[in-house]
Scaffold this motif. Structure first.
Motif, PDB file in Angstrom:
ATOM      1  N   TYR A  57       0.799  -1.229   0.000  1.00 42.76           N
ATOM      2  CA  TYR A  57       0.000   0.000   0.000  1.00 42.76           C
ATOM      3  C   TYR A  57       0.832   1.280   0.000  1.00 42.76           C
ATOM      4  O   TYR A  57       0.271   2.377   0.087  1.00 42.76           O
ATOM      5  CB  TYR A  57      -0.960  -0.009   1.197  1.00 42.76           C
ATOM      6  CG  TYR A  57      -1.955  -1.127   1.101  1.00 42.76           C
ATOM      7  CD1 TYR A  57      -3.019  -1.066   0.205  1.00 42.76           C
ATOM      8  CD2 TYR A  57      -1.809  -2.272   1.873  1.00 42.76           C
ATOM      9  CE1 TYR A  57      -3.923  -2.105   0.086  1.00 42.76           C
ATOM     10  CE2 TYR A  57      -2.715  -3.313   1.764  1.00 42.76           C
ATOM     11  CZ  TYR A  57      -3.766  -3.225   0.870  1.00 42.76           C
ATOM     12  OH  TYR A  57      -4.654  -4.268   0.764  1.00 42.76           O
ATOM     13  N   ASN A  58       2.163   1.167  -0.054  1.00 41.29           N
ATOM     14  CA  ASN A  58       3.047   2.325  -0.014  1.00 41.29           C
ATOM     15  C   ASN A  58       2.743   3.210   1.196  1.00 41.29           C
ATOM     16  O   ASN A  58       2.653   4.437   1.099  1.00 41.29           O
ATOM     17  CB  ASN A  58       2.988   3.121  -1.319  1.00 41.29           C
ATOM     18  CG  ASN A  58       4.201   4.003  -1.487  1.00 41.29           C
ATOM     19  OD1 ASN A  58       5.299   3.663  -1.050  1.00 41.29           O
ATOM     20  ND2 ASN A  58       4.018   5.148  -2.121  1.00 41.29           N
ATOM     21  N   CYS A  59       2.569   2.540   2.338  1.00 40.04           N
ATOM     22  CA  CYS A  59       2.226   3.221   3.586  1.00 40.04           C
ATOM     23  C   CYS A  59       2.902   2.464   4.725  1.00 40.04           C
ATOM     24  O   CYS A  59       2.564   1.305   4.977  1.00 40.04           O
ATOM     25  CB  CYS A  59       0.705   3.239   3.758  1.00 40.04           C
ATOM     26  SG  CYS A  59       0.146   4.128   5.216  1.00 40.04           S
ATOM     27  N   GLY A  60       3.869   3.095   5.378  1.00 38.36           N
ATOM     28  CA  GLY A  60       4.586   2.430   6.457  1.00 38.36           C
ATOM     29  C   GLY A  60       3.742   2.289   7.703  1.00 38.36           C
ATOM     30  O   GLY A  60       3.037   3.218   8.093  1.00 38.36           O
ATOM     31  N   PRO A 118      -1.762   7.326   1.696  1.00 42.26           N
ATOM     32  CA  PRO A 118      -3.149   7.002   2.000  1.00 42.26           C
ATOM     33  C   PRO A 118      -3.469   6.870   3.481  1.00 42.26           C
ATOM     34  O   PRO A 118      -4.590   6.516   3.853  1.00 42.26           O
ATOM     35  CB  PRO A 118      -3.340   5.666   1.306  1.00 42.26           C
ATOM     36  CG  PRO A 118      -2.013   5.021   1.391  1.00 42.26           C
ATOM     37  CD  PRO A 118      -1.010   6.148   1.284  1.00 42.26           C
ATOM     38  N   ALA A 119      -2.515   7.171   4.360  1.00 41.41           N
ATOM     39  CA  ALA A 119      -2.749   6.993   5.794  1.00 41.41           C
ATOM     40  C   ALA A 119      -3.952   7.794   6.289  1.00 41.41           C
ATOM     41  O   ALA A 119      -4.797   7.262   7.013  1.00 41.41           O
ATOM     42  CB  ALA A 119      -1.502   7.361   6.584  1.00 41.41           C
ATOM     43  N   LEU A 159      -6.379  -0.116   5.033  1.00 44.56           N
ATOM     44  CA  LEU A 159      -5.714   0.374   3.827  1.00 44.56           C
ATOM     45  C   LEU A 159      -6.323  -0.247   2.574  1.00 44.56           C
ATOM     46  O   LEU A 159      -6.482   0.440   1.559  1.00 44.56           O
ATOM     47  CB  LEU A 159      -4.205   0.085   3.891  1.00 44.56           C
ATOM     48  CG  LEU A 159      -3.417   0.962   4.845  1.00 44.56           C
ATOM     49  CD1 LEU A 159      -2.048   0.372   5.127  1.00 44.56           C
ATOM     50  CD2 LEU A 159      -3.306   2.385   4.301  1.00 44.56           C
ATOM     51  N   GLU A 160      -6.678  -1.510   2.651  1.00 46.44           N
ATOM     52  CA  GLU A 160      -7.325  -2.176   1.515  1.00 46.44           C
ATOM     53  C   GLU A 160      -8.673  -1.524   1.202  1.00 46.44           C
ATOM     54  O   GLU A 160      -8.992  -1.253   0.032  1.00 46.44           O
ATOM     55  CB  GLU A 160      -7.541  -3.663   1.813  1.00 46.44           C
ATOM     56  CG  GLU A 160      -8.256  -4.426   0.737  1.00 46.44           C
ATOM     57  CD  GLU A 160      -8.509  -5.876   1.110  1.00 46.44           C
ATOM     58  OE1 GLU A 160      -9.281  -6.519   0.397  1.00 46.44           O
ATOM     59  OE2 GLU A 160      -7.953  -6.360   2.108  1.00 46.44           O
ATOM     60  N   THR A 166     -13.562   2.738  -0.199  1.00 46.76           N
ATOM     61  CA  THR A 166     -14.559   2.587   0.870  1.00 46.76           C
ATOM     62  C   THR A 166     -13.894   2.575   2.232  1.00 46.76           C
ATOM     63  O   THR A 166     -13.968   1.594   2.965  1.00 46.76           O
ATOM     64  CB  THR A 166     -15.361   1.282   0.680  1.00 46.76           C
ATOM     65  OG1 THR A 166     -14.426   0.180   0.620  1.00 46.76           O
ATOM     66  CG2 THR A 166     -16.207   1.323  -0.575  1.00 46.76           C
ATOM     67  N   PRO A 167     -13.214   3.701   2.576  1.00 47.28           N
ATOM     68  CA  PRO A 167     -12.525   3.716   3.896  1.00 47.28           C
ATOM     69  C   PRO A 167     -13.523   3.703   5.043  1.00 47.28           C
ATOM     70  O   PRO A 167     -14.668   4.068   4.876  1.00 47.28           O
ATOM     71  CB  PRO A 167     -11.737   5.018   3.860  1.00 47.28           C
ATOM     72  CG  PRO A 167     -12.436   5.880   2.881  1.00 47.28           C
ATOM     73  CD  PRO A 167     -13.064   4.956   1.886  1.00 47.28           C
TER      74      PRO A 167
END
Length: 167
Positions: A57-60, A118-119, A159-160, A166-167
């Motif tokens: 997700y390119n999010c640590g 996207p965090a 994250l998915e 649809t967060p």
């Protein structure tokens, strides 16, 4: 000048507390257990889990445990989490996207601090509340590994959902 000196002093303090090199450019591992709550095998498994989610997700996603957050920041535990995130250049991409879960054992307090996209899409205030509801029951039972595992897996789910719109 004062800001640079403060940043250097904070970096040196964190290097002592977190036992990592004192360098403003240093990046912590995804899992930094300075409070000694986990076995090396648990750290390795959580590190691999966090790396897989970060790559996808390119999010640590970071886990940091400390004996006492007040050794890092005189404010509250959230300010300490932000200080760690900023001082150790955490996150991925130009926005340094990611989130840190800081657990301080002195008061058994924690904070979640998110940065970038996207965090912020996945980890809204409501998302953080849902996430906390997932890992806190494990912490109440002193199951640190179970709590961190749930933090990472549910963060991956959030994250998915955010990636699907649809967060």
């Amino acid at each position: 000048m004062k800001k640079r000196l403060f940043a250097l002093a904070l970096c040196l303090l964190l290097s002592c507390v977190l036992a990592v090199p004192a360098c403003a450019e240093a990046q912590l591992s995804y899992v930094t257990d300075s409070a000694g709550l986990l076995t090396q095998g648990e750290v390795d498994a959580l590190e691999a889990q966090a790396r897989q989610i970060a790559d996808q997700y390119n999010c640590g996603l970071y886990v940091v445990t400390v004996p006492d957050y007040k050794d890092i920041h005189s404010g509250d535990v959230y300010e300490a989490a932000k200080a760690i995130y900023q001082s150790y250049d955490l996150g991925l991409g130009p926005e340094r996207a990611g989130m840190v879960l800081l657990l301080s054992m002195a008061e058994r307090d924690y904070a979640l601090a998110a940065y970038g996209m996207p965090a912020h899409t996945a980890f809204t205030d409501y998302g953080k509340d849902l996430l906390s509801d997932e890992f806190l029951p494990f912490f109440r039972e002193n199951d640190w590994n179970g709590g961190f595992d749930r933090y990472l897996s549910f963060s991956g789910y959030l994250l998915e959902e955010a990636a699907k719109g649809t967060p």
